[in-house]
Design an enzyme around this catalytic site. Sequence first.
Site, short mmCIF file in Angstrom:
data_model
loop_
_atom_site.label_atom_id
_atom_site.label_comp_id
_atom_site.label_asym_id
_atom_site.label_seq_id
_atom_site.Cartn_x
_atom_site.Cartn_y
_atom_site.Cartn_z
CD GLU A 33 -2.79 1.06 2.50
OE1 GLU A 33 -3.46 2.08 2.71
OE2 GLU A 33 -2.76 0.08 3.28
NE ARG A 257 1.92 -7.82 9.90
CZ ARG A 257 2.01 -6.79 9.07
NH1 ARG A 257 3.03 -5.98 9.11
NH2 ARG A 257 1.07 -6.55 8.21
CE LYS A 267 3.16 0.13 4.70
NZ LYS A 267 2.46 -0.04 3.43
P1 ATP Z 1 2.55 -1.88 7.76
O1 ATP Z 1 1.85 -2.27 9.00
O2 ATP Z 1 4.00 -1.60 7.98
O3 ATP Z 1 1.87 -0.79 7.00
P2 ATP Z 1 1.40 -3.61 5.86
O4 ATP Z 1 1.28 -5.10 5.90
O5 ATP Z 1 0.17 -2.83 6.05
O6 ATP Z 1 2.52 -3.19 6.86
P3 ATP Z 1 1.62 -3.37 3.05
O7 ATP Z 1 2.16 -2.26 2.25
O8 ATP Z 1 0.18 -3.65 3.00
O9 ATP Z 1 2.09 -3.15 4.54
O10 ATP Z 1 2.45 -4.69 2.75
C1 ATP Z 1 2.91 -5.15 1.51
C2 ATP Z 1 3.29 -6.60 1.66
O11 ATP Z 1 4.35 -6.73 2.59
C3 ATP Z 1 2.13 -7.42 2.20
O12 ATP Z 1 2.04 -8.62 1.46
C4 ATP Z 1 2.50 -7.66 3.63
O13 ATP Z 1 1.97 -8.86 4.07
C5 ATP Z 1 4.03 -7.67 3.59
N1 ATP Z 1 4.58 -7.25 4.87
C6 ATP Z 1 4.39 -6.09 5.51
N2 ATP Z 1 5.02 -6.06 6.70
C7 ATP Z 1 5.66 -7.25 6.81
C8 ATP Z 1 6.48 -7.85 7.81
N3 ATP Z 1 6.78 -7.20 8.95
N4 ATP Z 1 6.97 -9.08 7.57
C9 ATP Z 1 6.67 -9.73 6.44
N5 ATP Z 1 5.90 -9.24 5.46
C10 ATP Z 1 5.39 -8.02 5.64
MG MG Z 2 -1.45 -2.19 5.22
#
Ligand code: ATP
Ligand code: MG
Length: 554
Positions: A33, A257, A267
Amino acid sequence: MTEEKGLNFIEDIVEEDLRNGKYTQIVTRFPPEPNGYLHIGHASSICLNFGLTEKYGGYTNLRFDDTNPVTEETEYVDSIKEDVKWLGFQWKHELYASDYFEALYQFAIDLIKKGLAYVDDSSSEEIAALKGTPTEPGRNSPYRDRTVQENLDLFESMKKGAFKDGSKTLRAKIDMAHINMLMRDPVLYRIKHAHHHRTGNEWCIYPMYDFAHGQSDSIENVTHSLCTLEFVPHRELYDWLIEKLEIFPSKQYEFARRNLTYTITSKRKLLQLVNENHVDGWDDPRMTTISGMRRRGFTPESIRDFCTRIGIAKRENLVDMSLLEYCVREHLNKIAIRRMAVLDPVKLIITNYPAGQTEEVFSENNPEAENNGGTRPVVFSGELWIEREDFMETPAKKWFRLAPGALVRLKSAYIVKCDDFIKDDEGNITAIQCSYIPESKSGNDVSGIRAKGTIHWVSVAHAAEAEVRLYDRLFTVENPAAEEGDFTSYINPNSLQIVKKAYIETALKDAVEGEKFQFIRKGYFTPDTHSAPGKLVFNRTVTLKDTWAKESKK
Ligand code: ATP
Ligand code: MG
């Protein structure tokens, strides 16, 4: 690290699917995202998704999950592309979920026509009130039995902007008594009169995650849609929608995660650090964002190595930051060019070295390099800067460096003997006087004398100046996000130490961004993004040894 060997559980699934002929090629996607910069957790997901198609053939798409109009910005899109490329991966297609808004709208109409979706006038509070609990069934909305035609008309009016935000939703018609709360008539569309970074004001209805992600996967023929564990309960809805829409059967698989000790992998929280000026932007070298790690001097190879070593897991756990640092050291040891820099200088005067004389000595560029890094000339003279900590007035036991009467080798040059030292009125040592042994020159030592210690130096008259930034962990506790109170109260007040004036050897004067150095005995360093000729700034990437391991054994 136990998962390092053999196949991980997702590779098992992929191999099985290929063996059975379920798919002839693998397609994965990395779906960020664009609401922030990528961090080390994302790196793990990137390595997983791209790693699978590198190993098994097929390809990986980069898909921006930009269905939420309010939080997304083009700056984030650009940084994400740069980071994925820098990590060493190339996507097949650059895609945006917002490109599918029309297709998704048509999918919604299809569901309505099949009697599987309806327009609900309930407010979000009313929807919540009828939702039930995990142990009690929910109740049907009073709008659930609208006719197909009425739903089609209302949904079209929603799209045309006839209603205000929050006044209506489109919901799937599944089962308000379903054991999985997410299957109790989930909302598919909401009204939001907001500007979108790509579609502008074209749309005022936006699909929810569950009605966008799986459908986007399916449009792209994604075979294995990998996401983190919090989406386990969403899988049933993912499958239901694909089945009812009769579209390409993408499948969702979940992994844990990745979180790291002494840092933050969210983020939203990283954004808070930036907004509240706890750090110098998203790429502050203390941040475990990909851009921060790049600026700090980490290499893509070391981050990929780290991701391979930790593998993927089915359960969440904290990975030790020292493992990441270990991977960085391993790689930098092979590629970093050795140079001399004195961070806390004190003068060493060689009293028997002819005044005004200089000579070149040759020092190895990198003894660990694959094809022998060769040597470089370094100017030696009778006045040198050495590290203050390399002299002890009253030497401790097993002290092999300088002390009154002691011998030490000056790296790649001569053995010197300390004869005296000078103090100022406050008792600070201002100079150390030595005599050198002319027959002891490195490479041609016929002195027969041995010095136990070797120290680094730079010639006073030939040294250049630089600012050096020494970083430590950003937090004082292993898991700041899990501590009581705001995580920012656990920021390490000593996470940045600035050495305003360090002396560096001449060869470092032209150092440019991206170059990797080992300052002998001091650690690995790289020029900062704001370093410039005449105004050099170096970041310490990592120390030579794991200083934290020592700390915890104390
Ligand atoms: P954040 O909470 O940091 O915003 P998010 O999962 O909302 O993380 P996205 O941009 O939606 O962030 O994630 C893109 C991809 O990265 C998704 O497939 C998500 O599952 C993966 N991802 C994000 N954070 C992690 C993590 N800490 N470990 C492994 N994969 C991750
Ligand atoms: Mg997200």
